[in-house]
Scaffold this motif. Structure first.
Motif, PDB file in Angstrom:
ATOM      1  N   GLY A  57       0.787  -1.227   0.000  1.00  0.00           N
ATOM      2  CA  GLY A  57       0.000   0.000   0.000  1.00  0.00           C
ATOM      3  C   GLY A  57       0.816   1.273   0.000  1.00  0.00           C
ATOM      4  N   LYS A  58       2.143   1.163  -0.138  1.00  0.00           N
ATOM      5  CA  LYS A  58       3.014   2.349  -0.143  1.00  0.00           C
ATOM      6  C   LYS A  58       3.781   2.416  -1.451  1.00  0.00           C
ATOM      7  CE  LYS A  58       6.728   4.619   2.499  1.00  0.00           C
ATOM      8  NZ  LYS A  58       7.612   4.518   3.690  1.00  0.00           N
ATOM      9  N   GLN A  59       3.902   3.618  -2.005  1.00  0.00           N
ATOM     10  CA  GLN A  59       4.592   3.782  -3.281  1.00  0.00           C
ATOM     11  C   GLN A  59       6.069   4.125  -3.064  1.00  0.00           C
ATOM     12  OE1 GLN A  59       4.054   7.034  -6.547  1.00  0.00           O
ATOM     13  NE2 GLN A  59       2.673   5.359  -7.133  1.00  0.00           N
ATOM     14  N   TYR A  60       6.909   3.566  -3.938  1.00  0.00           N
ATOM     15  CA  TYR A  60       8.351   3.791  -3.890  1.00  0.00           C
ATOM     16  C   TYR A  60       8.851   4.118  -5.295  1.00  0.00           C
ATOM     17  CZ  TYR A  60       8.046   1.155   0.532  1.00  0.00           C
ATOM     18  OH  TYR A  60       7.721   0.713   1.787  1.00  0.00           O
ATOM     19  N   MET A  61      10.052   4.683  -5.343  1.00  0.00           N
ATOM     20  CA  MET A  61      10.734   4.859  -6.617  1.00  0.00           C
ATOM     21  C   MET A  61      11.476   3.578  -6.967  1.00  0.00           C
ATOM     22  SD  MET A  61      10.160   8.011  -7.568  1.00  0.00           S
ATOM     23  CE  MET A  61      11.432   8.489  -8.728  1.00  0.00           C
ATOM     24  N   ASP A  62      11.429   3.212  -8.222  1.00  0.00           N
ATOM     25  CA  ASP A  62      12.239   2.089  -8.707  1.00  0.00           C
ATOM     26  C   ASP A  62      13.649   2.622  -8.928  1.00  0.00           C
ATOM     27  OD1 ASP A  62      13.335  -0.132  -9.915  1.00  0.00           O
ATOM     28  OD2 ASP A  62      12.300   0.156 -11.820  1.00  0.00           O
ATOM     29  N   ASP A  63      14.374   2.787  -7.824  1.00  0.00           N
ATOM     30  CA  ASP A  63      15.651   3.510  -7.836  1.00  0.00           C
ATOM     31  C   ASP A  63      16.848   2.592  -7.616  1.00  0.00           C
ATOM     32  OD1 ASP A  63      15.193   2.911  -5.199  1.00  0.00           O
ATOM     33  OD2 ASP A  63      15.101   4.988  -4.512  1.00  0.00           O
ATOM     34  N   LEU A  64      16.800   1.423  -8.263  1.00  0.00           N
ATOM     35  CA  LEU A  64      17.931   0.491  -8.279  1.00  0.00           C
ATOM     36  C   LEU A  64      18.250  -0.060  -6.894  1.00  0.00           C
ATOM     37  CD1 LEU A  64      20.252   2.568 -10.671  1.00  0.00           C
ATOM     38  CD2 LEU A  64      18.321   1.098 -11.261  1.00  0.00           C
ATOM     39  N   GLY A  65      17.206  -0.233  -6.094  1.00  0.00           N
ATOM     40  CA  GLY A  65      17.377  -0.853  -4.791  1.00  0.00           C
ATOM     41  C   GLY A  65      17.730   0.084  -3.666  1.00  0.00           C
ATOM     42  N   GLY A 125      35.137  -9.988 -21.678  1.00  0.00           N
ATOM     43  CA  GLY A 125      35.026  -9.860 -20.230  1.00  0.00           C
ATOM     44  C   GLY A 125      34.173 -10.969 -19.641  1.00  0.00           C
ATOM     45  N   LYS A 126      33.925 -10.868 -18.360  1.00  0.00           N
ATOM     46  CA  LYS A 126      33.090 -11.831 -17.658  1.00  0.00           C
ATOM     47  C   LYS A 126      31.618 -11.526 -17.911  1.00  0.00           C
ATOM     48  CE  LYS A 126      36.221 -14.215 -15.294  1.00  0.00           C
ATOM     49  NZ  LYS A 126      36.333 -15.693 -15.386  1.00  0.00           N
ATOM     50  N   VAL A 127      30.776 -12.525 -17.720  1.00  0.00           N
ATOM     51  CA  VAL A 127      29.338 -12.296 -17.776  1.00  0.00           C
ATOM     52  C   VAL A 127      28.963 -11.388 -16.608  1.00  0.00           C
ATOM     53  CG1 VAL A 127      27.054 -13.353 -17.664  1.00  0.00           C
ATOM     54  CG2 VAL A 127      28.934 -14.554 -18.819  1.00  0.00           C
ATOM     55  N   GLU A 128      28.257 -10.313 -16.912  1.00  0.00           N
ATOM     56  CA  GLU A 128      27.851  -9.372 -15.864  1.00  0.00           C
ATOM     57  C   GLU A 128      26.466  -9.763 -15.352  1.00  0.00           C
ATOM     58  OE1 GLU A 128      26.650  -4.672 -15.469  1.00  0.00           O
ATOM     59  OE2 GLU A 128      28.484  -5.180 -16.557  1.00  0.00           O
ATOM     60  N   VAL A 129      26.353  -9.916 -14.035  1.00  0.00           N
ATOM     61  CA  VAL A 129      25.078 -10.293 -13.418  1.00  0.00           C
ATOM     62  C   VAL A 129      24.498  -9.106 -12.676  1.00  0.00           C
ATOM     63  CG1 VAL A 129      23.908 -11.867 -11.834  1.00  0.00           C
ATOM     64  CG2 VAL A 129      25.863 -12.683 -13.182  1.00  0.00           C
ATOM     65  N   ASN A 130      23.255  -8.762 -13.000  1.00  0.00           N
ATOM     66  CA  ASN A 130      22.553  -7.647 -12.369  1.00  0.00           C
ATOM     67  C   ASN A 130      21.266  -8.141 -11.718  1.00  0.00           C
ATOM     68  OD1 ASN A 130      24.205  -5.288 -13.384  1.00  0.00           O
ATOM     69  ND2 ASN A 130      23.649  -6.219 -15.341  1.00  0.00           N
ATOM     70  N   ASP A 131      20.664  -7.266 -10.912  1.00  0.00           N
ATOM     71  CA  ASP A 131      19.363  -7.569 -10.320  1.00  0.00           C
ATOM     72  C   ASP A 131      18.246  -7.145 -11.261  1.00  0.00           C
ATOM     73  OD1 ASP A 131      19.970  -8.452  -7.470  1.00  0.00           O
ATOM     74  OD2 ASP A 131      21.052  -6.542  -7.529  1.00  0.00           O
ATOM     75  N   ILE A 132      17.195  -7.961 -11.338  1.00  0.00           N
ATOM     76  CA  ILE A 132      15.974  -7.513 -11.985  1.00  0.00           C
ATOM     77  C   ILE A 132      15.330  -6.517 -11.037  1.00  0.00           C
ATOM     78  CG2 ILE A 132      13.650  -8.188 -12.731  1.00  0.00           C
ATOM     79  CD1 ILE A 132      14.806 -10.873 -13.596  1.00  0.00           C
ATOM     80  N   GLY A 133      15.107  -5.319 -11.521  1.00  0.00           N
ATOM     81  CA  GLY A 133      14.610  -4.247 -10.667  1.00  0.00           C
ATOM     82  C   GLY A 133      13.163  -4.432 -10.251  1.00  0.00           C
ATOM     83  N   THR A 134      12.694  -3.510  -9.431  1.00  0.00           N
ATOM     84  CA  THR A 134      11.387  -3.658  -8.810  1.00  0.00           C
ATOM     85  C   THR A 134      10.224  -3.462  -9.781  1.00  0.00           C
ATOM     86  OG1 THR A 134      11.690  -1.377  -8.056  1.00  0.00           O
ATOM     87  CG2 THR A 134      12.115  -3.121  -6.473  1.00  0.00           C
ATOM     88  N   THR A 135      10.433  -2.758 -10.897  1.00  0.00           N
ATOM     89  CA  THR A 135       9.344  -2.613 -11.872  1.00  0.00           C
ATOM     90  C   THR A 135       9.114  -3.928 -12.610  1.00  0.00           C
ATOM     91  OG1 THR A 135       9.688  -0.236 -12.190  1.00  0.00           O
ATOM     92  CG2 THR A 135       8.575  -1.413 -13.954  1.00  0.00           C
ATOM     93  N   ILE A 136      10.139  -4.421 -13.259  1.00  0.00           N
ATOM     94  CA  ILE A 136       9.995  -5.687 -13.989  1.00  0.00           C
ATOM     95  C   ILE A 136       9.808  -6.832 -13.010  1.00  0.00           C
ATOM     96  CG2 ILE A 136      11.219  -7.305 -15.501  1.00  0.00           C
ATOM     97  CD1 ILE A 136      12.381  -4.830 -16.920  1.00  0.00           C
ATOM     98  N   GLY A 137      10.476  -6.777 -11.870  1.00  0.00           N
ATOM     99  CA  GLY A 137      10.348  -7.820 -10.871  1.00  0.00           C
ATOM    100  C   GLY A 137       8.958  -7.919 -10.270  1.00  0.00           C
ATOM    101  N   SER A 138       8.197  -6.828 -10.290  1.00  0.00           N
ATOM    102  CA  SER A 138       6.822  -6.869  -9.804  1.00  0.00           C
ATOM    103  C   SER A 138       5.964  -7.812 -10.636  1.00  0.00           C
ATOM    104  CB  SER A 138       6.205  -5.467  -9.828  1.00  0.00           C
ATOM    105  OG  SER A 138       6.791  -4.637  -8.854  1.00  0.00           O
TER     106      SER A 138
END
Length: 296
Positions: free
Chosen positions: A35-43, A264-277
């Motif tokens: 019930g609270k809104q946040y910015m999808d600001d990369l965690g 280079g190496k495979v870069e691993v990132n987090d799926i952010g909160t918008t797509i992760g929702s």
């Protein structure tokens, strides 16, 4: 760095450190949980692990795109500095945010007629979108003009391949992509859907693989088929994951074993909160430069 800035949405799913290092600007989507809104600001507002734990506990999520006023307030300081803008949007096949950016661009063009404001559909998402932005940063650093980047995106955005799998169908059911019955049976049988992004920038189911171990191997097989030069591929490779780093690391090991010439190496990132929702925890996505999707 030239007389223009590179810009994208937070849904490009790179880390804040990566964006800063490459001098790529971004504007944040919004999401709601509990019930609270946040910015999808990369965690920054909420740690990704906390976010996915709350989803797994059953808290519903909602997302909202960036509106016109937000884009105007974001773009205008760059224009006041005398900078042109190259902004790539999250795929129009996934979100309507491109329209907000276009309206903001048209309003600002009247006020800043001497400035170039390019707003383009990336037809990409998550770290595939990030891979495209990173490529533009390489080109900018090589001295390419904003017009050259515009032409490059038009001609090459459909070479960025996206392959996803999820190990939990619950969130595809919630989003309406999978029926409740299919989701129940799929979870019972350990079915892991394999999906990709098509030429329209839409996420399309491609196969149903039973067990996580098999889908790890299958997603790498798809890269062998579609990557430029097959297993001799020597470009960049990104992965994004939603609170399942062990799964991502298993895929990374298979990729680095199969593609010895990677840049280079495979870069691993987090799926952010918008797509992760929408994907929920337990999703791994693989991105690389491949053959033109229009010919496949």
């Amino acid at each position: 760095m030239g007389d223009y800035i590179l810009s994208c949405c937070s849904t490009a799913d790179l880390s804040k450190e990566h964006f800063l290092k490459r001098d790529i600007n971004y504007i944040c989507f919004h999401y709601e949980i509990g019930g609270k809104q946040y910015m999808d600001d990369l965690g920054e507002s909420m740690d990704f692990h906390v976010f996915y734990d709350r989803m797994a506990a059953g808290e519903p999520t909602r997302t909202s795109q960036i509106n016109v006023d937000e884009f105007i307030n974001y773009f205008e300081p760059f224009l006041k500095e005398g900078k042109d803008i190259m902004h790539l949007s999250l795929s129009s096949g996934i979100s309507g945010v491109l329209n907000s950016a276009i309206i903001a661009r048209d309003d600002l063009k009247e006020k800043y007629p001497d400035r170039k404001i390019y707003v383009m559909d990336s037809l990409a998402a998550s770290s595939g979108y990030g891979l495209l932005m990173d490529t533009l940063a390489d080109m900018r650093d090589e001295g390419k003009t904003i017009d050259e980047l515009f032409e490059y995106v038009k001609d090459n955005r459909l070479y960025i391949h996206h392959w996803f799998f999820t190990t939990n169908l619950t969130y595809l059911v919630r989003g309406g992509r999978v029926s409740r019955t299919a989701g129940f049976v799929g979870n019972l049988l350990n079915i892991c859907p394999l999906l990709n992004v098509n030429v329209e920038g839409r996420l399309i189911p491609r196969d149903k693989i039973r067990t996580a171990k098999k889908v790890f191997k299958e997603i790498v097989e798809r890269m062998k088929v579609h990557a430029v030069d097959g297993t001799d591929y020597d470009g960049k490779c990104y992965i994004s994951q939603s609170d399942c780093r062990d799964y991502a690391d298993s895929v990374v090991a298979l990729i680095e074993e199969s593609f010895p010439n990677l840049k280079g190496k495979v870069e691993v990132n987090d799926i952010g909160t918008t797509i992760g929702s929408h994907t929920g925890p337990g999703t791994v996505a693989l991105f690389f430069v491949g053959k033109d999707k229009r010919t496949e």
